[in-house]
Design a protein around this motif. Structure first.
Motif, PDB file in Angstrom:
ATOM      1  N   SER A  60       0.838  -1.189   0.000  1.00  0.00           N
ATOM      2  CA  SER A  60       0.000   0.000   0.000  1.00  0.00           C
ATOM      3  C   SER A  60       0.876   1.243   0.000  1.00  0.00           C
ATOM      4  CB  SER A  60      -0.902   0.014   1.235  1.00  0.00           C
ATOM      5  OG  SER A  60      -1.584   1.250   1.333  1.00  0.00           O
ATOM      6  N   ARG A  61       0.578   2.175  -0.879  1.00  0.00           N
ATOM      7  CA  ARG A  61       1.310   3.448  -0.900  1.00  0.00           C
ATOM      8  C   ARG A  61       0.990   4.286   0.325  1.00  0.00           C
ATOM      9  NH1 ARG A  61      -0.138   4.265  -6.962  1.00  0.00           N
ATOM     10  NH2 ARG A  61       1.584   3.179  -7.935  1.00  0.00           N
ATOM     11  N   ARG A  62      -0.168   4.078   0.902  1.00  0.00           N
ATOM     12  CA  ARG A  62      -0.621   4.875   2.057  1.00  0.00           C
ATOM     13  C   ARG A  62       0.066   4.500   3.363  1.00  0.00           C
ATOM     14  NH1 ARG A  62      -6.653   3.787   0.589  1.00  0.00           N
ATOM     15  NH2 ARG A  62      -6.751   4.920  -1.359  1.00  0.00           N
ATOM     16  N   HIS A  63       0.603   3.309   3.456  1.00  0.00           N
ATOM     17  CA  HIS A  63       1.234   2.830   4.680  1.00  0.00           C
ATOM     18  C   HIS A  63       2.731   2.647   4.431  1.00  0.00           C
ATOM     19  CE1 HIS A  63      -3.008   1.588   4.989  1.00  0.00           C
ATOM     20  NE2 HIS A  63      -2.861   1.954   6.246  1.00  0.00           N
ATOM     21  N   PRO A  64       3.562   3.474   5.042  1.00  0.00           N
ATOM     22  CA  PRO A  64       5.010   3.414   4.772  1.00  0.00           C
ATOM     23  C   PRO A  64       5.620   2.018   4.933  1.00  0.00           C
ATOM     24  CG  PRO A  64       4.489   5.356   6.066  1.00  0.00           C
ATOM     25  CD  PRO A  64       3.227   4.549   5.969  1.00  0.00           C
ATOM     26  N   ALA A  65       5.209   1.282   5.940  1.00  0.00           N
ATOM     27  CA  ALA A  65       5.783  -0.056   6.168  1.00  0.00           C
ATOM     28  C   ALA A  65       5.377  -1.044   5.082  1.00  0.00           C
ATOM     29  CB  ALA A  65       5.366  -0.584   7.533  1.00  0.00           C
ATOM     30  N   ARG A  66       4.301  -0.721   4.356  1.00  0.00           N
ATOM     31  CA  ARG A  66       3.833  -1.626   3.309  1.00  0.00           C
ATOM     32  C   ARG A  66       3.970  -1.024   1.911  1.00  0.00           C
ATOM     33  NH1 ARG A  66      -1.753  -3.347   3.946  1.00  0.00           N
ATOM     34  NH2 ARG A  66      -2.179  -1.372   4.917  1.00  0.00           N
ATOM     35  N   SER A  67       4.739   0.068   1.804  1.00  0.00           N
ATOM     36  CA  SER A  67       4.887   0.705   0.501  1.00  0.00           C
ATOM     37  C   SER A  67       6.197   0.330  -0.192  1.00  0.00           C
ATOM     38  CB  SER A  67       4.802   2.223   0.644  1.00  0.00           C
ATOM     39  OG  SER A  67       5.892   2.703   1.400  1.00  0.00           O
ATOM     40  N   THR A  68       7.041  -0.411   0.509  1.00  0.00           N
ATOM     41  CA  THR A  68       8.296  -0.885  -0.079  1.00  0.00           C
ATOM     42  C   THR A  68       8.413  -2.379   0.189  1.00  0.00           C
ATOM     43  OG1 THR A  68       9.661  -0.603   1.898  1.00  0.00           O
ATOM     44  CG2 THR A  68       9.391   1.326   0.476  1.00  0.00           C
ATOM     45  N   SER A  69       9.427  -2.979  -0.384  1.00  0.00           N
ATOM     46  CA  SER A  69       9.628  -4.410  -0.174  1.00  0.00           C
ATOM     47  C   SER A  69      10.414  -4.700   1.109  1.00  0.00           C
ATOM     48  CB  SER A  69      10.356  -5.012  -1.375  1.00  0.00           C
ATOM     49  OG  SER A  69      11.630  -4.417  -1.505  1.00  0.00           O
ATOM     50  N   ASP A  70      10.728  -3.659   1.890  1.00  0.00           N
ATOM     51  CA  ASP A  70      11.574  -3.833   3.079  1.00  0.00           C
ATOM     52  C   ASP A  70      11.057  -4.893   4.053  1.00  0.00           C
ATOM     53  OD1 ASP A  70      13.207  -1.890   2.034  1.00  0.00           O
ATOM     54  OD2 ASP A  70      12.550  -0.321   3.418  1.00  0.00           O
ATOM     55  N   SER A  71       9.774  -4.918   4.315  1.00  0.00           N
ATOM     56  CA  SER A  71       9.241  -5.874   5.293  1.00  0.00           C
ATOM     57  C   SER A  71       8.563  -7.085   4.644  1.00  0.00           C
ATOM     58  CB  SER A  71       8.262  -5.169   6.237  1.00  0.00           C
ATOM     59  OG  SER A  71       7.180  -4.631   5.509  1.00  0.00           O
ATOM     60  N   PHE A  72       8.538  -7.126   3.337  1.00  0.00           N
ATOM     61  CA  PHE A  72       7.849  -8.205   2.626  1.00  0.00           C
ATOM     62  C   PHE A  72       8.415  -9.586   2.973  1.00  0.00           C
ATOM     63  CE2 PHE A  72       7.648 -10.922  -1.221  1.00  0.00           C
ATOM     64  CZ  PHE A  72       6.279 -11.094  -1.285  1.00  0.00           C
ATOM     65  N   ILE A  73       9.716  -9.767   2.817  1.00  0.00           N
ATOM     66  CA  ILE A  73      10.332 -11.080   3.046  1.00  0.00           C
ATOM     67  C   ILE A  73      10.190 -11.499   4.499  1.00  0.00           C
ATOM     68  CG2 ILE A  73      12.521 -12.362   3.041  1.00  0.00           C
ATOM     69  CD1 ILE A  73      13.265 -10.656   0.539  1.00  0.00           C
TER      70      ILE A  73
END
Length: 122
Positions: free
Chosen positions: A38-51
């Motif tokens: 989500s672009r609206r949520h910084p933690a979910r706007s990049t792949s940083d926390s995906f893995i």
């Protein structure tokens, strides 16, 4: 082995469909992991926390995955550091557990689904 790709115009309801599907899959016990970008949520706007998120969910979903992930982190705690290669993190924390679970799930005739929404948002 199978990928279902839902596409459409922005605002057409793809995320609503994905969210409803994730709820139903979770209720039926076949949702192994999910991530909603989500672009609206910084933690979910990049792949940083995906893995890390997918790895955590796999570990919660199956004890063998948890064992493999825990061993990888005990052997190499730096896998959680942001400067580590995404490829190394993915292989050790997601792909290796999935490789081990492939045979467990196949032999038990189990289904496991991973659902990712809005990949284009990152």
């Amino acid at each position: 082995k199978k990928i279902i790709w839902l596409s459409g115009e922005s605002g057409s309801g793809k995320s609503a469909v994905a969210y409803t599907l994730a709820q139903e899959l979770h209720t039926s016990g076949v949702l192994a992991a999910s991530f909603f970008f989500s672009r609206r949520h910084p933690a979910r706007s990049t792949s940083d926390s995906f893995i890390h998120t997918i790895s955590y969910q796999l570990g919660v979903h199956h004890p063998l995955a948890k064992e493999i992930i825990t061993k990888a982190l005990v052997d190499d705690p730096s896998l959680l550091k942001p400067e580590r290669s995404r490829n190394e993190q993915f292989v050790q924390l997601v792909l290796e557990p999935l490789r081990a679970l492939k045979f467990v799930w196949r032999d038990a005739k189990m289904i496991a689904i991973m659902l990712f929404d809005a990949l284009d948002e990152c």
